[in-house]
Scaffold this active site. Structure first.
Site, PDB file in Angstrom:
ATOM      1  N   GLU A  82       0.828  -1.216   0.000  1.00 15.14           N
ATOM      2  CA  GLU A  82       0.000   0.000   0.000  1.00 15.14           C
ATOM      3  C   GLU A  82       0.859   1.262   0.000  1.00 15.14           C
ATOM      4  O   GLU A  82       0.561   2.246  -0.681  1.00 15.14           O
ATOM      5  CB  GLU A  82      -0.944   0.028   1.215  1.00 15.14           C
ATOM      6  CG  GLU A  82      -1.958  -1.105   1.263  1.00 15.14           C
ATOM      7  CD  GLU A  82      -3.024  -1.010   0.176  1.00 15.14           C
ATOM      8  OE1 GLU A  82      -3.086  -0.005  -0.563  1.00 15.14           O
ATOM      9  OE2 GLU A  82      -3.807  -1.987   0.050  1.00 15.14           O
ATOM     10  N   ARG A 123       0.768   3.828  -3.171  1.00 21.10           N
ATOM     11  CA  ARG A 123       0.149   5.134  -2.887  1.00 21.10           C
ATOM     12  C   ARG A 123       1.196   6.219  -2.664  1.00 21.10           C
ATOM     13  O   ARG A 123       1.144   7.278  -3.288  1.00 21.10           O
ATOM     14  CB  ARG A 123      -0.766   5.043  -1.653  1.00 21.10           C
ATOM     15  CG  ARG A 123      -1.894   4.049  -1.828  1.00 21.10           C
ATOM     16  CD  ARG A 123      -2.885   4.104  -0.687  1.00 21.10           C
ATOM     17  NE  ARG A 123      -3.678   2.879  -0.641  1.00 21.10           N
ATOM     18  CZ  ARG A 123      -4.967   2.821  -0.336  1.00 21.10           C
ATOM     19  NH1 ARG A 123      -5.636   3.896  -0.034  1.00 21.10           N
ATOM     20  NH2 ARG A 123      -5.595   1.665  -0.304  1.00 21.10           N
ATOM     21  N   ASP A 150      -4.573  -9.421  -9.135  1.00 20.33           N
ATOM     22  CA  ASP A 150      -4.822  -8.418 -10.190  1.00 20.33           C
ATOM     23  C   ASP A 150      -3.604  -7.658 -10.735  1.00 20.33           C
ATOM     24  O   ASP A 150      -3.184  -7.818 -11.882  1.00 20.33           O
ATOM     25  CB  ASP A 150      -5.916  -7.419  -9.730  1.00 20.33           C
ATOM     26  CG  ASP A 150      -5.740  -6.898  -8.297  1.00 20.33           C
ATOM     27  OD1 ASP A 150      -4.680  -7.153  -7.700  1.00 20.33           O
ATOM     28  OD2 ASP A 150      -6.652  -6.235  -7.782  1.00 20.33           O
ATOM     29  N   GLU A 183     -11.669   0.917 -10.586  1.00 15.01           N
ATOM     30  CA  GLU A 183     -11.258   0.028 -11.694  1.00 15.01           C
ATOM     31  C   GLU A 183     -12.171   0.095 -12.915  1.00 15.01           C
ATOM     32  O   GLU A 183     -11.703   0.111 -14.059  1.00 15.01           O
ATOM     33  CB  GLU A 183     -11.145  -1.418 -11.192  1.00 15.01           C
ATOM     34  CG  GLU A 183      -9.917  -1.694 -10.326  1.00 15.01           C
ATOM     35  CD  GLU A 183     -10.013  -1.199  -8.891  1.00 15.01           C
ATOM     36  OE1 GLU A 183     -11.091  -0.664  -8.506  1.00 15.01           O
ATOM     37  OE2 GLU A 183      -9.026  -1.331  -8.135  1.00 15.01           O
ATOM     38  N   THR A 221      -0.537   1.262 -10.428  1.00 15.78           N
ATOM     39  CA  THR A 221      -1.851   0.689 -10.116  1.00 15.78           C
ATOM     40  C   THR A 221      -2.701   1.610  -9.242  1.00 15.78           C
ATOM     41  O   THR A 221      -3.864   1.337  -9.002  1.00 15.78           O
ATOM     42  CB  THR A 221      -1.690  -0.710  -9.469  1.00 15.78           C
ATOM     43  OG1 THR A 221      -2.949  -1.385  -9.528  1.00 15.78           O
ATOM     44  CG2 THR A 221      -1.200  -0.622  -8.038  1.00 15.78           C
TER      45      THR A 221
HETATM   46  C1  DMJ Z   1      -6.120   0.715  -5.183  1.00 18.12           C
HETATM   47  O1  DMJ Z   1      -5.383   0.935  -4.048  1.00 18.12           O
HETATM   48  C2  DMJ Z   1      -5.291   0.139  -6.286  1.00 18.12           C
HETATM   49  O2  DMJ Z   1      -5.923   0.337  -7.499  1.00 18.12           O
HETATM   50  C3  DMJ Z   1      -5.022  -1.336  -6.096  1.00 18.12           C
HETATM   51  O3  DMJ Z   1      -4.323  -1.893  -7.192  1.00 18.12           O
HETATM   52  C4  DMJ Z   1      -6.296  -2.085  -5.909  1.00 18.12           C
HETATM   53  N1  DMJ Z   1      -7.210  -1.486  -4.989  1.00 18.12           N
HETATM   54  C5  DMJ Z   1      -7.347  -0.073  -4.867  1.00 18.12           C
HETATM   55  C6  DMJ Z   1      -8.562   0.513  -5.546  1.00 18.12           C
HETATM   56  O4  DMJ Z   1      -9.664  -0.267  -5.597  1.00 18.12           O
END
Ligand code: DMJ
Length: 454
Positions: A118, A122, A245, A361, A445
């Site tokens: 995370e 982030r 994912d 997403e 992501t």
């Molecule tokens: C985000 O923190 C990122 O996109 C991660 O890859 C998956 N989950 C959340 C958003 O849903």
């Protein structure tokens, strides 16, 4: 019609058709600009309320109008995640204020265990993309300091990262993790290497990606959880949902961002298995379910908000046909109750997990599909989603997740990714293309655009 008049008539008809089309196109563009402006206003509503009730903290709790810090002390999760969105939306005063908060208050020398995945997607991703957008070297210094403190996570017998690391002592904990957490690091660590000239970040994160890939089954699938000390799978369920994912996402994107052929080869060796064992055809629609990584047998007929990133990745990798079909299913899932659930059994069309966490997403995929097809249907889709998003999730003090998509009961939660991703993708879907040159960046992501320069 005399032979001489025919070409003139044809020409006139063509000019008229072009003018009508051109007119229609400019009307559509004008409409899109209006929606982009609405998205920007709503983003500002969320941001300003973060400022009013939670300034300096990780996140706003939008119903109680209170602040929350993930680890008891703030790492400025929302400002760091939101900064590049502020920049892209040309909210210059707000961006300047966020940046000065970050450079004056953010310190990573803290005796707390943080979740490597995370914090990487982030904070490291946010700092790097904001550095590239603003040129502010202090953001790069923060990123490098953070990168140094995260490095001990890779000190496992396999090179796969532990889940948590203490930012002050470098101690690690929690050996059971998953491919998303082991394989979604190279865009950020690799970019840090390129920007600092220190290869160590690239090497450690790449090894973690390769070690994950090496443990795929003979069928070519990965499982849902793995022990970083033994390298043994602790769950063999395979899917494209949460926990796996973004492992696939980074295989392809690391090839695009760094031109790393190993990443392309790993993608090429993985994606045929995904396309073979996970898809399900139901009533003419395409879904992606779960299968056992060893046998390929269907284990669950579940699809959800997190899976909805996959059409975007398919589009980015050139498989538009599959991307379009899967996106149609995601939208069907959205329309079932007017907003998407966390998970759905696509065989019975019954909701399995009822929450909606303001996830991005499905919007992300809509943006990619619109970019690659120029099909106005994707903007119409996005507009419907944005209307529902505002209708059900807007609160007096920001945006609130839903505890239940059927009753629409809200929950006191506004994750930082709402500002990093959900609003950004809505905005980019409708904003003029020059807002961000799509082909010049790769989004991590968490929707942080990293410049393609290597
Ligand atoms: C985000 O923190 C990122 O996109 C991660 O890859 C998956 N989950 C959340 C958003 O849903």
């Amino acid at each position: 019609m005399p032979a001489r008049i025919a070409p003139i008539a044809f020409l006139l008809a063509a000019v008229a058709a072009f003018a009508t089309h051109g007119c229609g196109r400019s009307r559509q563009d004008e409409h899109a600009r209006q929606i982009a402006a609405r998205v920007r206003t709503e983003f500002l509503h969320a941001w300003n309320n973060y400022g009013r009730y939670a300034w300096g903290h990780d996140v706003l709790r939008p119903l109680s109008k209170t602040a929350h810090d993930w680890y008891g002390q703030s790492l400025l999760m929302t400002p760091v995640d939101a900064l590049d969105t502020l920049v892209l939306m040309r909210l210059d005063a707000e961006a300047a204020r966020a940046r000065s908060l970050i450079v004056s208050d953010l310190s990573f020398d803290r005796d707390i265990y943080v979740k490597n995945f995370e914090i990487t997607i982030r904070l490291l991703g946010g700092l790097l993309s904001s550095y590239q957008l603003t040129g502010d070297k202090r953001l790069l210094s923060l990123a490098e300091d953070l990168g140094n403190r995260l490095l001990p996570v890779f000190n496992s017998p396999t090179g796969l990262p532990y889940v948590y690391v203490n930012l002050h002592t470098g101690q690690t904990r929690d050996a059971v993790t998953n491919p998303a957490e082991t394989g979604t690091l190279l865009l950020e660590f690799g970019t840090l290497s390129k920007l600092t000239g220190r290869p160590v970040f690239y090497e450690k994160a790449k090894r973690a990606l390769v070690e994950t890939f090496k443990r795929r089954s003979p069928l070519g699938l990965v499982g849902e959880s793995i022990n970083v000390e033994t390298g043994v799978w602790t769950s063999t369920d395979s899917h494209i949902s949460g926990g796996i994912d973004s492992y696939y996402e980074y295989l392809w994107k690391c090839w695009l961002l760094f031109g790393d052929k190993d990443c392309r080869d790993m993608w090429d060796a993985s994606i045929p298995a995904v396309n073979k064992y996970l898809p399900d055809e139901i009533g003419g629609g395409l879904w992606h379910g779960h299968a056992d990584m060893q046998t390929g047998k269907r284990t669950k007929t579940i699809y959800g908000a997190l899976d909805a990133f996959f059409p975007g990745l398919l589009a980015l990798s050139g498989d538009l046909k599959r991307a379009r079909r899967l996106q149609a299913s995601s939208f069907k899932m959205w329309k079932l109750h007017g907003i998407e659930p966390e998970t759905l059994d696509y065989k019975t069309m019954r909701v399995v997990a009822r929450s909606y966490r303001l996830r991005p997403e499905i919007v992300e995929s809509t943006y990619y599909l619109y970019h690659y097809t120029d099909d106005p249907d994707y903007r119409r889709m996005g507009e419907k989603m944005f209307d529902d998003f505002v209708k059900y999730c807007r609160t007096e003090a920001g945006y609130a997740a839903l505890a239940d998509v059927i009753s629409k009961q809200q929950r006191d939660e506004m994750e930082s990714f709402v500002l990093a991703e959900t609003f950004k993708y809505f905005y980019l879907l409708f904003a003029p293309p020059e807002t961000l040159q799509f082909d010049k960046v790769i989004f991590n992501t968490e929707a942080h655009p990293l410049r393609r320069m290597w």
